[in-house]
Motif scaffolding. Structure first.
Motif, PDB file in Angstrom:
ATOM      1  N   ASP A 346     -23.219  18.548 -97.974  1.00 31.68           N
ATOM      2  CA  ASP A 346     -23.816  19.826 -98.009  1.00 31.68           C
ATOM      3  C   ASP A 346     -23.106  21.246 -97.766  1.00 31.68           C
ATOM      4  OD1 ASP A 346     -26.149  18.286 -98.591  1.00 31.68           O
ATOM      5  OD2 ASP A 346     -27.126  18.537 -96.835  1.00 31.68           O
ATOM      6  N   ASP A 347     -21.974  20.931 -96.793  1.00 33.62           N
ATOM      7  CA  ASP A 347     -21.389  22.052 -96.494  1.00 33.62           C
ATOM      8  C   ASP A 347     -20.039  22.316 -97.381  1.00 33.62           C
ATOM      9  OD1 ASP A 347     -19.944  20.072 -95.244  1.00 33.62           O
ATOM     10  OD2 ASP A 347     -19.609  20.967 -93.160  1.00 33.62           O
ATOM     11  N   ALA A 348     -19.970  21.725 -98.143  1.00 32.62           N
ATOM     12  CA  ALA A 348     -18.934  21.746 -99.172  1.00 32.62           C
ATOM     13  C   ALA A 348     -19.120  23.213-100.300  1.00 32.62           C
ATOM     14  CB  ALA A 348     -18.473  20.504 -99.961  1.00 32.62           C
ATOM     15  N   VAL A 349     -18.003  23.738-100.444  1.00 37.33           N
ATOM     16  CA  VAL A 349     -18.286  24.829-101.460  1.00 37.33           C
ATOM     17  C   VAL A 349     -17.944  24.068-102.951  1.00 37.33           C
ATOM     18  CG1 VAL A 349     -17.166  26.874-102.320  1.00 37.33           C
ATOM     19  CG2 VAL A 349     -17.877  26.686-100.017  1.00 37.33           C
ATOM     20  N   ILE A 350     -18.762  24.328-103.694  1.00 34.23           N
ATOM     21  CA  ILE A 350     -18.501  23.974-105.071  1.00 34.23           C
ATOM     22  C   ILE A 350     -18.665  25.108-106.029  1.00 34.23           C
ATOM     23  CG2 ILE A 350     -19.402  21.569-104.672  1.00 34.23           C
ATOM     24  CD1 ILE A 350     -22.041  22.583-105.866  1.00 34.23           C
ATOM     25  N   GLU A 351     -18.144  24.965-107.427  1.00 31.69           N
ATOM     26  CA  GLU A 351     -18.406  26.075-108.384  1.00 31.69           C
ATOM     27  C   GLU A 351     -19.383  25.481-109.318  1.00 31.69           C
ATOM     28  OE1 GLU A 351     -14.763  28.418-109.666  1.00 31.69           O
ATOM     29  OE2 GLU A 351     -15.219  27.168-111.443  1.00 31.69           O
ATOM     30  N   VAL A 352     -20.330  26.300-109.367  1.00 29.90           N
ATOM     31  CA  VAL A 352     -21.742  25.598-109.856  1.00 29.90           C
ATOM     32  C   VAL A 352     -22.473  26.940-110.431  1.00 29.90           C
ATOM     33  CG1 VAL A 352     -22.926  25.900-107.757  1.00 29.90           C
ATOM     34  CG2 VAL A 352     -23.744  24.245-109.473  1.00 29.90           C
ATOM     35  N   ASN A 353     -23.388  26.584-111.358  1.00 30.43           N
ATOM     36  CA  ASN A 353     -24.156  27.777-111.948  1.00 30.43           C
ATOM     37  C   ASN A 353     -25.309  27.883-110.901  1.00 30.43           C
ATOM     38  OD1 ASN A 353     -22.804  27.793-114.332  1.00 30.43           O
ATOM     39  ND2 ASN A 353     -24.577  26.313-115.618  1.00 30.43           N
ATOM     40  N   ALA A 354     -25.696  29.197-110.666  1.00 27.91           N
ATOM     41  CA  ALA A 354     -26.449  29.394-109.684  1.00 27.91           C
ATOM     42  C   ALA A 354     -27.623  30.542-109.994  1.00 27.91           C
ATOM     43  CB  ALA A 354     -26.068  29.994-108.153  1.00 27.91           C
ATOM     44  N   VAL A 355     -28.894  30.442-109.692  1.00 28.15           N
ATOM     45  CA  VAL A 355     -29.592  31.896-109.761  1.00 28.15           C
ATOM     46  C   VAL A 355     -29.436  32.800-108.847  1.00 28.15           C
ATOM     47  CG1 VAL A 355     -32.002  32.678-109.898  1.00 28.15           C
ATOM     48  CG2 VAL A 355     -31.435  30.155-110.536  1.00 28.15           C
ATOM     49  N   ILE A 356     -29.233  34.145-109.273  1.00 27.68           N
ATOM     50  CA  ILE A 356     -28.436  35.256-108.314  1.00 27.68           C
ATOM     51  C   ILE A 356     -29.764  35.980-108.006  1.00 27.68           C
ATOM     52  CG2 ILE A 356     -26.933  36.773-107.928  1.00 27.68           C
ATOM     53  CD1 ILE A 356     -25.675  34.238-108.498  1.00 27.68           C
ATOM     54  N   THR A 357     -29.970  35.919-106.688  1.00 31.84           N
ATOM     55  CA  THR A 357     -30.844  37.063-106.148  1.00 31.84           C
ATOM     56  C   THR A 357     -30.375  37.861-104.971  1.00 31.84           C
ATOM     57  OG1 THR A 357     -31.504  35.403-104.164  1.00 31.84           O
ATOM     58  CG2 THR A 357     -32.274  34.988-106.520  1.00 31.84           C
ATOM     59  N   LYS A 358     -31.204  38.642-104.482  1.00 31.55           N
ATOM     60  CA  LYS A 358     -30.891  39.456-103.477  1.00 31.55           C
ATOM     61  C   LYS A 358     -30.683  38.743-102.026  1.00 31.55           C
ATOM     62  CE  LYS A 358     -35.642  40.764-101.808  1.00 31.55           C
ATOM     63  NZ  LYS A 358     -36.484  41.546-101.569  1.00 31.55           N
ATOM     64  N   SER A 359     -31.014  37.658-102.132  1.00 36.18           N
ATOM     65  CA  SER A 359     -30.629  36.613-101.044  1.00 36.18           C
ATOM     66  C   SER A 359     -29.549  35.876-101.264  1.00 36.18           C
ATOM     67  CB  SER A 359     -31.723  35.833-100.312  1.00 36.18           C
ATOM     68  OG  SER A 359     -33.167  36.472-100.320  1.00 36.18           O
ATOM     69  N   GLY A 360     -28.954  36.159-102.338  1.00 34.10           N
ATOM     70  CA  GLY A 360     -27.742  35.239-102.650  1.00 34.10           C
ATOM     71  C   GLY A 360     -27.806  34.161-103.479  1.00 34.10           C
ATOM     72  N   PRO A 361     -26.789  33.501-104.040  1.00 26.76           N
ATOM     73  CA  PRO A 361     -27.083  32.447-104.890  1.00 26.76           C
ATOM     74  C   PRO A 361     -27.780  31.183-104.603  1.00 26.76           C
ATOM     75  CG  PRO A 361     -24.789  31.920-104.012  1.00 26.76           C
ATOM     76  CD  PRO A 361     -25.764  33.315-103.310  1.00 26.76           C
ATOM     77  N   ARG A 362     -28.752  30.631-105.511  1.00 22.93           N
ATOM     78  CA  ARG A 362     -29.475  29.400-105.474  1.00 22.93           C
ATOM     79  C   ARG A 362     -28.939  28.506-106.455  1.00 22.93           C
ATOM     80  NH1 ARG A 362     -35.431  32.178-105.107  1.00 22.93           N
ATOM     81  NH2 ARG A 362     -35.296  33.252-103.196  1.00 22.93           N
ATOM     82  N   PRO A 363     -27.878  27.548-106.035  1.00 26.01           N
ATOM     83  CA  PRO A 363     -27.614  26.509-107.035  1.00 26.01           C
ATOM     84  C   PRO A 363     -28.620  25.705-107.778  1.00 26.01           C
ATOM     85  CG  PRO A 363     -26.286  26.598-104.853  1.00 26.01           C
ATOM     86  CD  PRO A 363     -27.373  27.136-104.543  1.00 26.01           C
ATOM     87  N   ILE A 364     -27.986  25.509-108.991  1.00 25.06           N
ATOM     88  CA  ILE A 364     -29.036  24.651-109.787  1.00 25.06           C
ATOM     89  C   ILE A 364     -28.819  23.170-109.667  1.00 25.06           C
ATOM     90  CG2 ILE A 364     -29.781  24.229-112.332  1.00 25.06           C
ATOM     91  CD1 ILE A 364     -29.250  27.370-112.616  1.00 25.06           C
ATOM     92  N   ALA A 365     -29.638  22.481-109.410  1.00 28.43           N
ATOM     93  CA  ALA A 365     -29.320  21.094-109.059  1.00 28.43           C
ATOM     94  C   ALA A 365     -28.449  20.262-110.130  1.00 28.43           C
ATOM     95  CB  ALA A 365     -30.353  20.245-108.728  1.00 28.43           C
ATOM     96  N   ILE A 366     -27.392  19.499-109.552  1.00 31.84           N
ATOM     97  CA  ILE A 366     -26.567  18.638-110.437  1.00 31.84           C
ATOM     98  C   ILE A 366     -27.010  17.358-110.445  1.00 31.84           C
ATOM     99  CG2 ILE A 366     -24.364  18.118-111.183  1.00 31.84           C
ATOM    100  CD1 ILE A 366     -24.784  20.791-111.722  1.00 31.84           C
ATOM    101  N   GLY A 367     -27.342  16.656-109.198  1.00 33.90           N
ATOM    102  CA  GLY A 367     -27.690  15.388-108.911  1.00 33.90           C
ATOM    103  C   GLY A 367     -26.271  14.744-108.659  1.00 33.90           C
ATOM    104  N   SER A 368     -26.025  13.437-109.268  1.00 29.90           N
ATOM    105  CA  SER A 368     -24.883  12.762-109.085  1.00 29.90           C
ATOM    106  C   SER A 368     -23.917  13.204-110.184  1.00 29.90           C
ATOM    107  CB  SER A 368     -24.976  11.195-109.402  1.00 29.90           C
ATOM    108  OG  SER A 368     -25.803  10.544-108.071  1.00 29.90           O
ATOM    109  N   LEU A 369     -22.376  13.212-109.786  1.00 28.45           N
ATOM    110  CA  LEU A 369     -21.493  13.418-110.460  1.00 28.45           C
ATOM    111  C   LEU A 369     -21.387  12.499-111.595  1.00 28.45           C
ATOM    112  CD1 LEU A 369     -18.763  14.206-107.877  1.00 28.45           C
ATOM    113  CD2 LEU A 369     -19.765  15.785-109.377  1.00 28.45           C
ATOM    114  N   PRO A 370     -20.933  12.743-112.975  1.00 22.28           N
ATOM    115  CA  PRO A 370     -20.769  11.820-113.979  1.00 22.28           C
ATOM    116  C   PRO A 370     -19.776  10.695-113.490  1.00 22.28           C
ATOM    117  CG  PRO A 370     -20.870  14.053-114.860  1.00 22.28           C
ATOM    118  CD  PRO A 370     -20.885  14.204-113.373  1.00 22.28           C
ATOM    119  N   LEU A 371     -19.609   9.611-113.764  1.00 20.93           N
ATOM    120  CA  LEU A 371     -18.824   8.697-113.246  1.00 20.93           C
ATOM    121  C   LEU A 371     -17.340   8.881-113.613  1.00 20.93           C
ATOM    122  CD1 LEU A 371     -18.542   5.929-111.849  1.00 20.93           C
ATOM    123  CD2 LEU A 371     -18.964   4.924-113.842  1.00 20.93           C
TER     124      LEU A 371
END
Length: 439
Positions: A346-371
């Motif tokens: 959970d505390d890892a930083v990832i590069e991901v699409n996120a909804v950007i709000t005044k409270s900061g980014p809200r990452p869009i769920a990916i689920g499991s990584l493709p194998l």
């Protein structure tokens, strides 16, 4: 409400990019004060860039107050956004990051492999210090980190500083999206790409135009030789089998991992002919700063794109604009995982699409990584975490483990000699290693 932005590393040749971005967004993002900050060694460049930025603002008739200073703490007072674009040790240190690994038979690159590791070692303590100052002086300000290796640095600051309003930005996803729009001959606003992974190791799993999947069309264009590499990376193209089997968009940095032998051969040849990329950039920068000195110049020069910073201002300014205006749009950022990718902490930083709000980014769920990419990404994240651990601990053995887990090194017979030479080269910028490495 008027906005104050502080740019750390204000004497960078990239600064005209972000100044242009602020000027273009005055109607929606009312930046009224910009402070450029640098260190004593960068005083002359800061003055040159500051005067160019001043002329750009005057030409545009923008209502922006600009100043430049070497006093970082004073500059931070009242800041709403702090952007970082620093290079500890300058281009001379980058040249060593590239030259020394090549000498030992490894990829020499400023943000990947051993070079990226030592750039992280030099940078992390400096940005943690900055973030701690922000926590005291401007706790409500957002730290927008553009300093590479962006993912590693952003995670280190979030984990080890007192400031938590930190977002990492990279122009590669922005560049890929714009290039895909050109490939598909459609406005970029209609293009969406699902990005999965880490900074400089991110994949595009799907491409959509108006909600219609166009992934295969983009892969076909790549197979035909279309290239979307930035100016600082010479693409080698991708095989048909690679593209059809993976069925995801690679990013330009993937060549270091999937075409390692060819890239190493190319880089060694380029080094013999023209020197390292850093030495080429030094020539480009020298020409840029000569141009910046021209009192008649009052716009960002086209030559800046040779520096590899295309779309920098858009990536950074769009993020600040969206936070300020609480837009809720989708951008690709480096931020905490928080369950977005189930295979990573959970505390890892990832590069991901996120909804950007005044409270900061809200990452869009990916689920499991493709194998096909799961092992690679978890391996790279392990390396990143070990790199952060070493940068904080100052332990030689932690640095060794980081090298051992890096896919571009992983040669236990050669790591000691590689590390010793890099540590010797960068001693002036690695005080945290003084007790264990330099005593």
């Amino acid at each position: 409400m008027a906005v104050k932005v502080v740019i750390i590393g204000g004497g960078s040749s990239y600064t005209p990019e972000i100044i242009e971005g602020f000027i273009q967004r005055q109607a929606t993002f009312p930046v009224r004060e910009i402070v450029l900050v640098d260190i004593e060694e960068g005083r002359d460049k800061l003055d040159i860039v500051g005067r160019l930025a001043e002329r750009m603002i005057q030409k545009a008739g923008a209502d922006i107050s600009l100043r430049w200073t070497l006093n970082r703490k004073e500059a931070l007072h009242g800041a709403d956004f702090v952007s970082t674009q620093i290079r500890v040790g300058g281009l001379a240190a980058r040249a060593l990051d590239e030259r020394i690994p090549l000498k030992h038979g490894f990829i020499g690159q400023e943000t990947n492999g051993a070079g990226g590791l030592f750039k992280a070692f030099r940078t992390i303590p400096v940005l943690i210090e900055l973030a701690n100052e922000m926590a005291e002086i401007c706790p409500d300000a957002w730290l927008v980190n553009f300093t590479n290796p962006a993912g590693i640095v952003t995670e280190a600051v979030l984990k080890h500083s007192a400031h938590n309003k930190v977002i990492g930005v990279c122009n590669i996803p922005f560049n890929m999206r714009n290039s895909v729009a050109e490939i598909l001959q459609t406005p970029v606003e209609r293009v969406g790409i699902e990005f999965i992974g880490l900074n400089h190791f991110v994949f595009g799993r799907h491409v959509w135009v108006d909600g219609i999947d166009r992934t295969d069309d983009v892969l076909a264009a790549l197979n035909d030789g279309t290239d979307y590499s930035p100016a600082n990376i010479v693409g080698l193209g991708w095989s048909e089998s690679f593209l059809k089997s993976l069925r995801m968009l690679p990013n330009p940095y993937h060549q270091y991992y999937f075409q390692t032998k060819d890239v190493l051969k190319k880089d060694l040849a380029a080094y013999e002919q023209n020197g390292t990329r850093a030495e080429v950039v030094q020539q480009v920068e020298a020409q840029l700063f000569e141009k910046y000195k021209d009192i008649e110049l009052d716009v960002k020069p086209e030559e800046l794109e040779q520096r590899g910073g295309a779309y920098y201002s858009d990536a950074a300014c769009n993020l600040m604009d969206s936070i300020y205006n609480d837009r809720g749009d989708i951008q690709t950022v480096n931020t905490l995982n928080r369950g977005t990718i189930r295979d990573l902490p959970d505390d890892a930083v990832i590069e991901v699409n996120a909804v950007i709000t005044k409270s900061g980014p809200r990452p869009i769920a990916i689920g499991s990584l493709p194998l096909p990419i799961k092992g690679l990404i978890t391996n790279l994240k392990t390396f990143e975490q070990l790199a952060i651990q070493a940068a904080i601990s100052g332990s030689y053995h932690d640095a060794y483990l980081a090298c051992l887990m890096n896919p571009l090194i992983q040669d236990e017979k050669k790591i000691d000699s590689l590390l010793r030479e890099l540590f010797d080269a960068h001693e002036a910028y690695l005080p945290q290693f003084k007790k264990e490495v330099y005593s």
